[in-house]
Write an enzyme that holds these catalytic residues in place. Structure first.
Site: not given
Length: 479
Positions: A249, A283
């Site tokens: 990620e 994020c």
């Protein structure tokens, strides 16, 4: 341990001292030293690898139902330690204490979800056209190395430890150097939950030692990273040398499209709440706001009002609703990016500076910027801070095209009251995850992850455990 302090976990034993220099952990709110933490060196990495090698065949042989019991016991241990974990998290990264327990709760859900996945690890039997039968059986991939960031230090570890354990893999974690006490408490919960020696290990320490040695190790067969795209590219290149499997990620730069038929007041309230959560250090935080020109004034007014209503303060004060940036370097980067954006022609409607009332800490005011040109760097690079740049559009296809204009494709959002436009947003926005009229896209039971420069693989959902498994096929023929 009689007193909870930062420690390494190696081979089932907590270690408070090593021969390496200790790391000082600074409180982002006060700039005072919270505590010091031991650091792993080459000897500790080698020892952890040896323990993981010994543990792998034993843990892989444990039935999925028994592994599930351990995962659920970890979840219950985390529940018992929830206030302690939340306090450590809040102190180390500066998130308001009132918001910190929520992360522990969603981390607990990861262990409960993957307990079920461990129980459902079935293979399949396929009739063979050549006679006999074909059997496909999932097997654990091997030792896993997990590398996590500081912004969600509990949930990011849980997302990697839980599927690894469910699949039958030992996991060696290298968490952020900023969060050693938080990760120590997660390690304690794992031990209290009954994880065998060597199956979960925690190595705090500099990346140039710990990460480098784990990447070189042939016996590490899988890596999982949550971090920047830059670091992801480096680790992918290193992983190729030993053909390690990788799930990552990486960085994002999440767009939001506010259509002309959206409930603009609700959209502005949601956008502000999620933009400034964790001081923008998320994020999947909304980072670029494309608002239909007919709604722009009302939307920006709502964002400004919400930003001004936030209470900046110490993370331990229950009244605080936004804390500081976690690192001084990140505060300085956000400040420079804000100045640059204004110089590019944007209007600063609120914020745009360090708060005058805070003489210490890495604080920066929640900031709303209007009329931001597409050419501004902030529209191309993730700010990872409390900056909300707003641009307008007239045509939806144009807005979607601008939303898709970066190589980052982790998440995207849209607001509309039309099902037709909702479908168009879902189809048109290029991202691993899309939220329509919601920012709630992270669920233990659903896949989480991006595409393109935002990464590969998934965490959560029934898909995630596949990244920790090999599939072995056997063709059985009668003798």
């Amino acid at each position: 341990m009689s007193e909870t302090v930062p420690a390494l976990l190696i081979g089932g034993e907590f270690r408070r001292e090593t021969s390496q220099p200790r790391a000082e952990i600074v409180n982002p709110c006060t700039e005072d030293v919270l505590w010091t933490a031991p650091a792993a060196g080459a000897a500790e990495v080698a020892e952890a690898l040896a323990h993981a090698r010994a543990a792998f065949p034993r843990w892989a042989a444990v039935h999925g139902w028994e592994r599930a019991k351990v995962l659920r016991a970890i979840a219950r241990a985390m529940e018992r330690r929830k206030p302690e974990i939340a306090r450590a998290l809040s102190l180390e990264i500066g998130r308001p204490i009132a918001q910190s327990e929520g992360e522990v709760v969603i981390a607990i859900e990861q262990f409960d979800w993957f307990a079920g996945e461990a129980e459902r690890l079935f293979g399949e039997t396929i009739p063979s056209r050549q006679g006999g039968r074909l059997q496909a059986v999932p097997e654990p991939v091997g030792i896993v190395a997990a590398f996590t960031a500081w912004n969600f230090p509990v949930n990011l570890l849980a997302r990697k430890i839980a599927p690894a354990l469910a699949a039958g893999c030992p996991v060696i974690c290298r968490p952020s150097e900023q969060t050693p006490l938080t990760s120590t408490l997660i390690a304690l919960a794992c031990v209290e939950g009954g994880v065998p020696s060597g199956v979960v290990q925690m190595l705090h320490g500099p990346a140039d030692i710990v990460t480098s040695l784990l990447m070189q190790a042939e016996e590490v067969r899988k890596i999982s990273l949550t971090g920047s795209t830059r670091v992801g590219k480096l680790l992918l290149a290193q992983a190729a040398q030993t053909v390690k499997r990788a799930s990552m990620e990486l960085g994002g730069h999440t767009p939001v499209v506010i259509c002309e038929d959206a409930d603009v007041d609700a959209a502005a309230a949601q956008c502000a709440a999620f933009k400034f959560r964790n001081a923008g250090q998320v994020c999947i935080a909304p980072n670029r706001f494309y608002v239909h020109e007919d709604l722009a004034s009302r939307f920006t007014d709502g964002m400004v009002a919400a930003a001004r209503a936030l209470v900046l303060g110490d993370s331990q004060d229950p009244a605080t609703t936004m804390g500081p940036l976690t690192l001084a370097s990140q505060r300085d980067r956000v400040e420079a990016l804000c100045v640059e954006t204004i110089a590019d022609g944007a209007r600063c409607l609120t914020g745009g500076r360090r708060p005058a009332s805070r003489n210490t800490g890495f604080f920066f005011e929640p900031t709303v910027l209007a009329d931001v040109p597409d050419t501004a760097r902030i529209m191309r690079e993730e700010p990872f801070g409390p900056l909300a740049p707003i641009a307008t559009f007239r045509d939806l296809d144009d807005a979607i095209g601008r939303a898709n204009s970066t190589p980052y494709a982790l998440a995207a959002y849209g607001f509309t009251s039309s099902q037709t436009k909702a479908d168009a947003l879902s189809r048109g926005l290029h991202a691993g995850m899309v939220g329509v009229n919601t920012f709630m896209i992270a669920h233990a039971e659903a896949p989480f992850g991006g595409v393109d420069h935002s990464g590969m693989g998934r965490e959560g959902g029934r898909q995630a455990i596949n990244d920790y498994l090999n599939v072995k096929m056997t063709h059985f023929m009668a003798a």
